[in-house]
Enzyme design. Sequence first.
Site, short mmCIF file in Angstrom:
data_model
loop_
_atom_site.label_atom_id
_atom_site.label_comp_id
_atom_site.label_asym_id
_atom_site.label_seq_id
_atom_site.Cartn_x
_atom_site.Cartn_y
_atom_site.Cartn_z
CG HIS A 63 -2.11 -0.91 1.01
ND1 HIS A 63 -2.77 -1.52 2.04
CD2 HIS A 63 -2.73 -1.31 -0.13
CE1 HIS A 63 -3.77 -2.27 1.55
NE2 HIS A 63 -3.74 -2.16 0.24
CG ASP A 65 -0.51 3.51 4.16
OD1 ASP A 65 -0.67 2.63 3.29
OD2 ASP A 65 -0.87 3.36 5.34
CG ASP A 211 -1.39 -1.56 7.28
OD1 ASP A 211 -0.66 -1.15 8.19
OD2 ASP A 211 -1.79 -0.85 6.34
CG HIS A 269 -1.14 1.68 10.33
ND1 HIS A 269 -2.48 1.69 10.03
CD2 HIS A 269 -0.49 1.77 9.14
CE1 HIS A 269 -2.62 1.77 8.70
NE2 HIS A 269 -1.43 1.83 8.14
ZN LIG Z 1 -1.19 1.26 6.11
ZN LIG Z 2 -2.31 -1.36 4.15
#
Ligand SMILES: [Zn+2]
Ligand SMILES: [Zn+2]
Length: 322
Positions: A63, A65, A211, A269
């Site tokens: 991802h 980010d 994540d 996060h």
């Molecule tokens: Zn993330």
């Molecule tokens: Zn993610």
Amino acid sequence: MIEFVFLGTSASAPSVDRGLSAAMVMYGDQRFLIDCGEGTQRQILRSGLGFKRLDHVLLTHGHLDHILGLGGLVSTFSRWEAVDHLTIYGGGWALERVRDLMNVALRGGEVQLRIDLCQLDAGVFWNRRGLAITAFPVVHRGPGCFGFLFGEEPHRPFLADEAERLGVPAGPERRQLVMGQPITLADGRVIHPDQVLGPVQPGLRLAWVGDAARIEGLHEHVEGADALVIEATYLDVEADMAQRFGHLTASQSATLAYEAGVEQLYLTHISRRYAARQILEEAEPIFPHTIVARDFDRFRISRSAAEPTPAGAAEEAVIHEQ
Ligand SMILES: [Zn+2]
Ligand SMILES: [Zn+2]
């Protein structure tokens, strides 16, 4: 001793106080950047860690980010000779996106930097100088998401007092004993390693999960770790949102820490929707040894307990909504 520094602790988008996902893990002279969200190179500069020996990047997933900062980082490295080789480890999908990003960042330039993309499978992918790193599968959104277990080799501590008593001089003789070889002293006595080495101690273990959509399946990989770093994007009141976007709530992460019997939990996060205090208030009743990480917080684990060091910002982090 394993050290780690949080360079970005915000979810999805940066906040005034939190950058996007990135952290540095250090063991001896080995350094690993975990994820590289937008703005990471400036965070590295601000942290005082510098770029030296920063040649291994581990990606939890693809991802934006978590990877966008690689564009800026390689652009700087490609014109700067302090780092001439970068190895980026990640799942196939993450590396595909990184390849695209590299094409944009390095297009047309005279590139001095060698970049190796190393596709991960579950299992040990690093085993050097007393440290092994194991990748394990994590369910989030998209294929090929991984967590990492940093494991120090078990070792026998050197009993300096005993060595002193036996008259072993400081210097190469002691190193030889640590390496398991007997030595002969000037007076003819032979000293065996068993005389100056204590019982085998298990190595330190740091489990790192990026994540994640669920904690099921993670227990076996993080079981008994000295430290567990994991996301806590949501609170339980928004558990449905967490599920929809493939993230965890603070209580789920704390439950994993409790059930897996880890020593210390670090939550990161963090969504801009909440204050760090709210995350902590949800996690702590389930797992008291919880810290909500802030950018530039630096921690080390040694022997069996995780000890926070006060190198990070001194005040309570406040999350500003934007
Ligand atoms: Zn993330
Ligand atoms: Zn993610």
